[in-house]
Design a protein around this motif. Structure first.
Motif, PDB file in Angstrom:
ATOM      1  N   GLN A 219     -23.122  19.264 -21.513  1.00 58.66           N
ATOM      2  CA  GLN A 219     -21.302  19.614 -22.303  1.00 58.66           C
ATOM      3  C   GLN A 219     -20.605  20.350 -21.612  1.00 58.66           C
ATOM      4  O   GLN A 219     -19.313  20.540 -21.300  1.00 58.66           O
ATOM      5  CB  GLN A 219     -21.292  19.984 -23.356  1.00 58.66           C
ATOM      6  N   GLN A 220     -21.264  21.567 -20.814  1.00 63.64           N
ATOM      7  CA  GLN A 220     -20.142  23.335 -20.639  1.00 63.64           C
ATOM      8  C   GLN A 220     -20.570  22.476 -18.935  1.00 63.64           C
ATOM      9  O   GLN A 220     -20.240  23.048 -17.693  1.00 63.64           O
ATOM     10  CB  GLN A 220     -21.345  24.058 -20.943  1.00 63.64           C
ATOM     11  N   ARG A 221     -21.329  21.616 -18.692  1.00 64.34           N
ATOM     12  CA  ARG A 221     -21.557  21.142 -16.803  1.00 64.34           C
ATOM     13  C   ARG A 221     -22.474  22.547 -16.234  1.00 64.34           C
ATOM     14  O   ARG A 221     -22.379  22.581 -14.993  1.00 64.34           O
ATOM     15  CB  ARG A 221     -19.933  21.450 -15.855  1.00 64.34           C
ATOM     16  N   LYS A 222     -22.741  22.908 -17.260  1.00 64.98           N
ATOM     17  CA  LYS A 222     -24.471  23.758 -16.400  1.00 64.98           C
ATOM     18  C   LYS A 222     -25.389  23.166 -16.712  1.00 64.98           C
ATOM     19  O   LYS A 222     -26.587  23.011 -16.634  1.00 64.98           O
ATOM     20  CB  LYS A 222     -24.365  24.614 -17.433  1.00 64.98           C
ATOM     21  N   TYR A 223     -24.787  22.208 -15.376  1.00 64.05           N
ATOM     22  CA  TYR A 223     -26.341  21.317 -15.412  1.00 64.05           C
ATOM     23  C   TYR A 223     -28.149  21.940 -14.909  1.00 64.05           C
ATOM     24  O   TYR A 223     -28.723  21.555 -15.262  1.00 64.05           O
ATOM     25  CB  TYR A 223     -26.024  20.040 -13.549  1.00 64.05           C
ATOM     26  N   ALA A 224     -27.289  22.729 -13.392  1.00 63.73           N
ATOM     27  CA  ALA A 224     -29.102  23.965 -13.398  1.00 63.73           C
ATOM     28  C   ALA A 224     -29.546  24.425 -14.490  1.00 63.73           C
ATOM     29  O   ALA A 224     -30.754  23.735 -14.786  1.00 63.73           O
ATOM     30  CB  ALA A 224     -28.343  24.748 -12.378  1.00 63.73           C
ATOM     31  N   GLU A 225     -29.356  24.821 -15.479  1.00 68.17           N
ATOM     32  CA  GLU A 225     -29.635  25.122 -16.884  1.00 68.17           C
ATOM     33  C   GLU A 225     -30.475  23.928 -17.652  1.00 68.17           C
ATOM     34  O   GLU A 225     -31.684  24.485 -18.513  1.00 68.17           O
ATOM     35  CB  GLU A 225     -28.801  25.451 -17.404  1.00 68.17           C
ATOM     36  N   ALA A 226     -29.952  22.803 -17.090  1.00 69.08           N
ATOM     37  CA  ALA A 226     -29.608  21.383 -18.052  1.00 69.08           C
ATOM     38  C   ALA A 226     -31.859  21.415 -17.818  1.00 69.08           C
ATOM     39  O   ALA A 226     -32.272  20.430 -18.379  1.00 69.08           O
ATOM     40  CB  ALA A 226     -29.670  20.685 -18.354  1.00 69.08           C
TER      41      ALA A 226
END
Length: 507
Positions: A219-226
């Protein structure tokens, strides 16, 4: 009969934080913080009370309304103009609108209950593993409640200790709220088990914490962390726990709840109850949800919320055998839920033709209705709300992989979802997509797999797709104002009581 870990009666047992400390007379029969939080049984009662918050009307009824009806997949044709204006049309004039305040209030009730567990259970002399589990469950649930507040209101008070009379917490930024959600879920995952026995089905697991953490990152666009939590769910230990049900419809029947596709779901029960859906202190608590009554088709329920016709047209692909996508029939009640048309489509014991004639184009969400076992709806539906399904996890993982330059790897996770529906592999029909093209395809896949499950609004917000341009398929968006309509107004009642609260932009 379902086993219910959520015991509503215990909610009243620990509702002592609302007592006015200025009163001179103390009721000797009233449970207090001094007499509670002494034993392992107290700890269990406390954490069960946090779960019970999902039975309250603000969460079990109105919150799904906001996520579904505000998005472009839903609409309200209700004669109640307050629902139409405030929940569908973005014409919000009442900053104390009752249904919105119910969502706000009930999520904070859940947070306060969770805070009590987190603050008090660590000092109880009891089994250490069980203690860590209870605290982990409370942190997961607190994170879930804050996820709702962050996505609906944005900048909200961040309360991490049990409330006392006179508290006036200031607004936190949305970024601060997201950071706390991440912290809670990361810590929860360390103390939660991967599975439970049959007597504890429905409790938060490590997989549930990882799934909500991944959604928070996305939702925060932290795709790498996801990637890391999603990898655990899809390629690590979670792969041996979760899988897709062969029959898509089994995800929405009362007879197949808590199945292997369920990552987390809200537990509901049919019980003799009052004409209410709350967990206040009354002789017969309502363990059910009234969402089916308010989404029920005309003549069955109140029909205050329903689907838009464009969503039906998204199911335009044929299966590998030339049949219609089976998810359409499982997802909606409309003139052709049965592919043969209105004369064969059953709507609670009558055909669509009998109920509505031949020219009715209305479409109702079916997933959490009870037409598979009875011919009416009511305020006490036992049908669990499937909050996170494994199919959603697979699509989230595909989105994260695609956003981090791994589009080729992302295909296989979309293919799993498509193949369960009988559709050909995406890697066969649309190979070699660019990242932008693949995201466009994912937007379609999420509609056909997850419509009516409450995630469409957050999807649109994450993709930057909220705006007046959606009016071509949802006229309500003609009144959408960028920079304002993305969030709800902070309730004025709370702002009057607490000058530290800041109103959202544009209100």
């Amino acid at each position: 009969m379902k086993n219910r870990l959520i015991l509503l009666a215990v909610a009243t047992t620990i509702a002592f934080t609302g007592c006015d400390r200025n009163l001179d007379i103390v009721n000797p029969n009233q449970v207090t913080t001094q007499s509670f939080w002494k034993t392992a049984d107290d700890a269990l009662a406390g954490v069960n009370a946090v779960y019970s918050t999902t039975h309250r009307g603000g969460i079990s009824r109105w919150m799904p309304f906001y996520y579904i009806i505000r998005s472009d997949e839903g609409q309200s044709l209700s004669p109640a103009t307050d629902i139409v204006n405030n929940m569908d049309q973005f014409l919000i004039t009442d900053y104390n609108y009752g249904n919105a305040y119910g969502v706000w209030n009930d999520n904070y009730i859940g947070i306060n209950r969770a805070n009590q567990v987190i603050a008090n259970v660590p000092a109880i002399p009891m089994d250490e593993t069980l203690k860590q589990r209870y605290v982990g469950e409370a942190k997961f649930l607190r994170a879930m409640f804050y996820f709702h507040l962050a996505t609906l209101w944005g900048n909200v008070p961040l309360i991490l200790e049990p409330s006392v009379v006179g508290d006036q917490p200031a607004s936190a930024t949305q970024a601060q709220v997201w950071a706390q959600i991440e912290k809670d879920l990361t810590e929860a995952a360390t103390g939660l088990p991967t599975t439970y026995g049959p007597n504890d089905l429905g409790r938060a697991t490590k997989g549930a914490a990882f799934a909500l953490l991944a959604r928070t990152y996305l939702q925060q666009r932290k795709y790498a962390e996801a990637i890391t939590p999603l990898q655990w769910l899809t390629e690590g230990e979670g792969k041996g726990i979760y899988s897709l049900m062969p029959n898509y419809r089994d995800n929405f029947l009362v007879t197949t709840e808590n199945n292997r596709e369920s990552v987390f779901e809200w537990q509901f029960e049919l019980n003799p109850a009052e004409y209410t859906d709350d967990d206040t202190e009354t002789p017969n608590q309502n363990y059910g949800t009234s969402i089916a009554q308010f989404f029920g088709p005309s003549g069955i329920g109140w029909s205050d919320g329903e689907a838009r016709r464009w969503v039906v047209r998204e199911f335009n692909e044929r299966t590998t055998t030339g049949a219609r996508d089976p998810r359409l029939e499982a997802s909606f009640l409309f003139d052709s839920t049965d592919v043969r048309g209105p004369a064969f489509t059953q709507i609670y014991g009558q055909t669509f033709l009998q109920r509505y004639g031949t020219n009715n184009q209305r479409v109702w969400f079916r997933k959490f209705q009870n037409d598979h076992w009875k011919n009416e709806e009511g305020y006490r539906s036992p049908n669990n709300w499937r909050y996170i399904r494994y199919a959603d996890v697979l699509l989230m993982y595909a989105e994260a992989l695609n956003a981090t330059g791994k589009t080729a790897q992302a295909y296989s996770f979309v293919d799993q979802v498509r193949q369960r529906a009988g559709l050909p592999r995406l890697s066969t029909v649309r190979p070699g997509l660019t990242a932008e093209q693949f995201l466009g395809q994912l937007k379609h896949e999420r509609v056909t797999e997850l419509s009516g499950e409450g995630w469409r609004w957050n999807d649109l917000a994450r993709w930057g797709d909220l705006g007046p341009q959606l009016a071509n398929r949802d006229p309500a968006f003609s009144t959408f104002v960028r920079g304002r309509s993305e969030l709800l107004p902070i309730p004025q009642t709370d702002r009057d009581l607490n000058p530290g609260l800041t109103q959202n932009p544009g209100y």
